[in-house]
Design an enzyme around this catalytic site. Structure first.
Site, PDB file in Angstrom:
ATOM      1  CB  SER A 165      62.161  53.472  56.582  1.00 17.32           C
ATOM      2  OG  SER A 165      62.194  53.726  55.191  1.00 17.32           O
ATOM      3  CE  LYS A 197      80.238  63.478  35.960  1.00 18.96           C
ATOM      4  NZ  LYS A 197      80.414  62.042  36.267  1.00 18.96           N
TER       5      LYS A 197
END
Length: 291
Positions: free
Chosen positions: A157, A209
């Site tokens: 990765s 939010k």
């Protein structure tokens, strides 16, 4: 409360890490992530995945550098979980910071005693933040000095993204490459909070939010939006590896974040040759001597 700090770095953030490593970390934290451990970590709590790795925190020959000069090659250790900022030049407590790798790399590039750079890698990957800027910096320095990624044992990765920026990648027979993908784990604490007698109320400006916060379940709309972000990061990963290794994006994307053992990764173009770390380092020194 260091486990709260670790949880904040692991959950609800995009990671370029081998899934097996993520599962190990999750399992090790599971017993410690009860309601009583939900807190915000302060600066003093920034710490460790484990506490027994001091070997790579030594100062070496140059106390101002975080790399060792062996012959004329600077060896930059890249170990364990990768994080954006660690504040040390060497791996510490099972982690390596992109900030330390960058500073070591830039110092080695400007050091007149250094003729080549070895990225000595054994890492499952880590945070996305900071990874690709570092990869670009290494890639853009190609041609100035030889840059070899010597895997000791694996680069998965984010660690593979770094390795791919080198001129050459060697991997041991039992080492691995790949895991070219991004993962995002949402930790939903809402049930644990409710069972513990807690109720969290968010007061926000903007209906999105609070999306992704562990105190509330992940809505379908939020999941789709986060999936789009992860896809964008994954596409960046694919394009970067394709550029670095001279492969088509189709080939890289076709790996679907699989991992490859030793010579199997070479057959796909993810590495250049199978070699034990000491043999690979000796080959580099011989190449430098011949030039």
């Amino acid at each position: 409360m260091k486990f709260a700090h670790l949880a904040q770095r692991l959950f609800n953030v995009p990671l370029a890490i081998h899934p097996a490593k993520a599962e190990v970390i999750m399992a090790s934290l599971a017993e410690r992530l009860g309601v009583t451990h939900i807190a915000h970590a302060g600066p003093a709590e920034a710490g460790a995945w484990d506490d027994d790795d001091d070997y790579y925190n030594r100062q070496g020959d140059n106390p101002r550098a975080g790399y060792d000069l062996l012959g004329s090659a600077a060896v930059i250790p890249i170990r364990g979980t990768l994080v954006q900022r660690l504040g040390t030049l060497r791996p510490y407590s099972g982690m390596t910071g992109y900030d330390g790798i960058r500073q070591n790399f830039l110092m080695a590039m400007s050091d007149p005693k250094v003729e080549a750079i070895v990225l000595d890698i054994d890492s499952p990957g880590g945070e996305v933040s900071g990874c690709f800027d570092l990869v670009d910096a290494i890639y853009n320095a190609r041609g100035e000095k030889p840059i070899w990624a010597i895997l000791n044992e694996s680069a998965y990765s984010a660690a593979y993204a770094i390795a791919s920026a080198a001129d050459q990648i060697t991997v041991p027979r039992t080492g691995g490459t790949g895991s070219i993908g991004v993962i995002w784990m949402h930790m939903d604490w809402s049930k644990a909070l409710a069972e513990g007698g807690f109720k969290v109320t968010f007061i926000t400006h903007g209906e999105c939010k609070a999306d992704g916060h562990p105190e509330i379940p992940l809505s379908k709309e939020a999941r789709e939006r986060f999936q789009a972000d992860i896809d964008a990061m994954g596409d960046l990963f694919v394009r970067t590896v394709a550029r670095n290794r001279g492969l088509s994006e189709k080939v890289v994307r076709g790996t679907q974040a699989r991992t490859y053992l030793g010579a199997e990764g070479i057959s796909l173009g993810l590495a250049d040759r199978v070699a034990a770390p000491d043999a690979a380092f000796l080959a580099l020194l011989q190449q430098l001597a011949a030039n």
